[in-house]
Design a protein around this motif. Structure first.
Motif, short mmCIF file in Angstrom:
data_model
loop_
_atom_site.label_atom_id
_atom_site.label_comp_id
_atom_site.label_asym_id
_atom_site.label_seq_id
_atom_site.Cartn_x
_atom_site.Cartn_y
_atom_site.Cartn_z
N PHE A 17 0.77 -1.30 -0.05
CA PHE A 17 -0.18 -0.11 -0.01
C PHE A 17 0.72 1.00 -0.13
O PHE A 17 0.37 2.31 -0.72
CB PHE A 17 -0.79 -0.01 1.31
CG PHE A 17 -2.27 -1.02 1.00
CD1 PHE A 17 -3.51 0.08 0.49
CD2 PHE A 17 -2.32 -1.95 1.32
CE1 PHE A 17 -4.60 -0.54 0.42
CE2 PHE A 17 -3.63 -2.76 0.98
CZ PHE A 17 -4.62 -1.96 0.53
N TYR A 20 2.44 1.68 -3.65
CA TYR A 20 1.56 0.87 -4.71
C TYR A 20 1.92 1.34 -6.14
O TYR A 20 1.74 0.73 -7.21
CB TYR A 20 -0.03 1.38 -4.50
CG TYR A 20 -0.23 2.81 -4.87
CD1 TYR A 20 -0.68 3.27 -5.99
CD2 TYR A 20 -0.36 3.83 -3.72
CE1 TYR A 20 -1.13 4.49 -6.09
CE2 TYR A 20 -0.69 5.12 -3.88
CZ TYR A 20 -1.17 5.27 -5.44
OH TYR A 20 -1.49 6.59 -5.51
N LEU A 29 -1.08 -5.62 -6.13
CA LEU A 29 -1.97 -4.76 -5.33
C LEU A 29 -3.31 -5.53 -5.16
O LEU A 29 -3.83 -5.28 -4.05
CB LEU A 29 -2.53 -3.60 -6.27
CG LEU A 29 -1.44 -2.74 -6.91
CD1 LEU A 29 -1.87 -1.49 -7.58
CD2 LEU A 29 -0.55 -2.00 -5.75
N THR A 43 -4.34 -6.00 -1.24
CA THR A 43 -5.77 -5.79 -0.75
C THR A 43 -6.10 -6.96 0.11
O THR A 43 -6.74 -6.86 1.30
CB THR A 43 -6.85 -5.58 -1.60
OG1 THR A 43 -6.24 -4.37 -2.51
CG2 THR A 43 -8.10 -5.29 -1.41
N ILE A 46 -9.88 -0.82 0.40
CA ILE A 46 -8.90 0.12 0.08
C ILE A 46 -9.13 1.44 0.32
O ILE A 46 -8.04 2.28 0.81
CB ILE A 46 -9.03 -0.26 -1.52
CG1 ILE A 46 -8.41 -1.53 -2.06
CG2 ILE A 46 -8.15 0.90 -2.26
CD1 ILE A 46 -8.81 -1.93 -3.51
N ASN A 102 -5.30 8.97 -3.84
CA ASN A 102 -4.53 7.86 -3.81
C ASN A 102 -5.18 6.55 -3.93
O ASN A 102 -4.84 5.42 -4.49
CB ASN A 102 -3.55 8.02 -2.76
CG ASN A 102 -2.36 9.03 -2.75
OD1 ASN A 102 -2.20 9.48 -3.62
ND2 ASN A 102 -1.84 9.05 -1.64
N TYR A 108 -4.94 3.61 -6.50
CA TYR A 108 -4.61 2.34 -6.37
C TYR A 108 -5.89 1.62 -7.19
O TYR A 108 -5.16 0.29 -7.67
CB TYR A 108 -4.85 1.96 -4.70
CG TYR A 108 -4.45 0.84 -4.30
CD1 TYR A 108 -3.23 0.64 -3.65
CD2 TYR A 108 -5.31 -0.43 -4.37
CE1 TYR A 108 -2.69 -0.51 -3.06
CE2 TYR A 108 -4.74 -1.71 -3.84
CZ TYR A 108 -3.73 -1.86 -3.08
OH TYR A 108 -3.25 -2.81 -2.77
N SER A 118 -4.78 1.33 -10.77
CA SER A 118 -3.49 0.38 -11.08
C SER A 118 -3.90 -1.05 -11.18
O SER A 118 -3.16 -1.73 -11.66
CB SER A 118 -2.69 0.58 -9.85
OG SER A 118 -2.21 1.96 -10.10
#
Length: 485
Positions: free
Chosen positions: A220, A223, A231, A235, A386, A395, A399, A402
């Motif tokens: 995290f 990331y 990722l 999570t 998340i 952010n 995330y 991504s």
């Protein structure tokens, strides 16, 4: 004082010994001991806020007598005074800086520049929990479910009982106060169940949650450097980290309370075996969700006044729940996501489909439909985590983006598959105990099953002791996530 620390491992047997072998013949002395021990436990973390805890306790104790008045205007007045008092404490210590900064941003959008004074003070640990204890007591008196208690020591123990003081479960006066007022007799079976729960909670915390924490933090916090698969693994790691951390705390709290003859409210019932979001919230942080249901959702009208108001009340509950967790937009977004997930079930009248029974209650394994339901529910919950984990909204959105757009260097994800070394044993054992989260009974179906279960449980206890000892030696006692709330 942390449960997973050397001071607590010294503190607990001392209090236990005094409680059952020195003060066991006098209920009032047992309660006095619990109160002193609870304030010592709290003061170990920060003695400066002990006065705030005492003040909050005293005010609600006094308000309770007036709320019980047959004069409903007077009762309502003191009910609101209690609400204002408790929410005022939260507003000052937990939310003042947030609102001050939001006002500053709002004025800046209008071209005006202000410089609000911000409080340079830490958040008192457990403040969101003990203020809710006080409000539930006053609410129950107003509703006629609880009579005001004359013995201040007994009420103070209810608010400050050390196993639940800093991270719950959020108790009800109607449930815990009678246990405080009645004489407790040592029950060997109850104490054994308590020890098992403590050890199981420690396993969840020091073996599972703390091990996953380093992996989740790495992913995290960095990331942009990781691909989408990594990722996703991050999570999943955080989903089980927060579950192991918070349910581990609750297990230790319930187990510790059992050692002193108390049965606390359940706070977790295997939420990752839920088949929809409604069931998840009946199994995750149960004491908080039921508190909001009884003291906010139902007073607002619940679902009795049509679908429109039911939808409105549902969003209020989830948004307030998110804001309860912290003064930040990411928590509000987290609550909003869960409200959106709950909405289809509410509109289709399917939000009470899985109320009582556990999944595969009479079977060894779930069927295909149940597996799919549990998988999709877990995916939704993990997606929402998340936004819970990343405080900066932009952010958090990056995330998520991504995950679907970053495909570089997929081989790096192999090194993070180690998370399942911690997750799978937790899931397997949780599945075995899903019918009763309190007893952790050893299987007695046959000799082989009983022996296998004992080997597994004693292996877990050994691992827990080794991990805890290592953490104490290395001075790496990691705090519990929910201490910040």
């Amino acid at each position: 004082m942390l449960f997973n620390s050397l001071p607590f491992l010294v503190f607990l047997p001392i209090v236990f010994g005094l409680y059952w072998y020195v003060f066991n013949k006098q209920l009032r002395w047992q309660n006095c001991l619990l109160l002193i021990a609870s304030y010592f436990f709290y003061g170990w973390w920060s003695w400066q806020f002990m006065a705030l805890l005492a003040l909050s306790t005293f005010l609600d104790y006094v308000y309770g007598f007036s709320v019980a008045s047959p004069n409903r205007k007077k009762a309502r007045l003191f009910l609101w005074l209690s609400v204002i008092n408790n929410l005022g404490i939260l507003a000052v210590f937990k939310y003042y800086n947030f609102f001050a900064q939001q006002f500053q941003l709002g004025f800046e959008m209008l071209g005006l520049h202000i410089h609000p004074v911000l409080l340079q003070i830490g958040l008192p640990i457990g403040i969101s929990f003990y203020t809710f204890h006080g409000m539930s007591y006053v609410f129950d008196i107003y509703r006629g479910k609880q009579k005001p208690i004359s013995n201040f020591i007994e009420y103070a123990v209810f608010v400050a009982f050390f196993p639940l003081l800093v991270a719950g479960p959020i108790e009800r006066a109607t449930h815990l106060l009678p246990q405080i007022q009645n004489r407790r007799i040592f029950n060997y079976r109850q104490a054994v169940e308590g020890c098992r729960l403590i050890l199981w909670g420690m396993f969840k915390k020091v073996v599972v949650a703390d091990s996953l924490a380093s992996i989740a933090d790495n992913i995290f916090n960095n990331y942009p450097e990781h691909n989408g698969i990594t990722l996703v693994l991050g999570t999943i790691a955080f989903s089980f980290q927060i579950y192991g951390d918070f349910s581990g705390y609750s297990d230790i709290a319930l187990g510790t309370a059992k050692l002193f003859g108390f049965e606390l409210l359940s706070n977790f019932r295997f939420p990752y075996f839920s088949r929809d979001i409604a069931e998840f919230w009946r199994r995750w942080h149960i004491s908080l969700s039921s508190w909001f249901r009884d003291y906010l959702y139902i007073p607002l009208g619940g679902s009795k006044d049509g679908k429109g108001k039911a939808v409105r009340n549902t969003f209020i509950i989830f948004l307030v729940s998110g804001f309860w967790h912290g003064a930040s937009w990411n928590f509000i977004a987290w609550g909003f996501i869960h409200a959106c997930g709950f909405l289809p079930l509410l509109l289709l009248d399917r939000n009470r489909t899985h109320v009582k029974e556990v999944v595969a209650a009479d079977r060894l394994w779930p069927n295909g439909k149940e597996l799919l339901q549990m998988f999709t529910t877990f995916c939704f919950v993990s997606f929402a985590w998340i936004f819970f984990r990343i405080h900066n909204m932009s952010n958090a959105v990056d995330y998520v983006k991504s995950i679907f757009t970053n495909y570089r260097n997929p081989a790096e994800s192999l090194s993070y598959l180690s998370i399942f070394f911690y997750i799978l044993p937790l899931l397997i054992i949780d599945w075995q105990f899903r019918r009763n989260e309190r007893r952790l009974e050893i299987s007695k179906r046959n000799v082989f099953a009983a022996l296998s279960s004992r080997v597994v449980m004693y292996t877990i206890y050994t691992l827990t002791a080794l991990f805890l000892l290592n953490a104490i030696i290395q001075k790496e006692n990691m705090s519990f996530i929910y201490f910040q709330f």
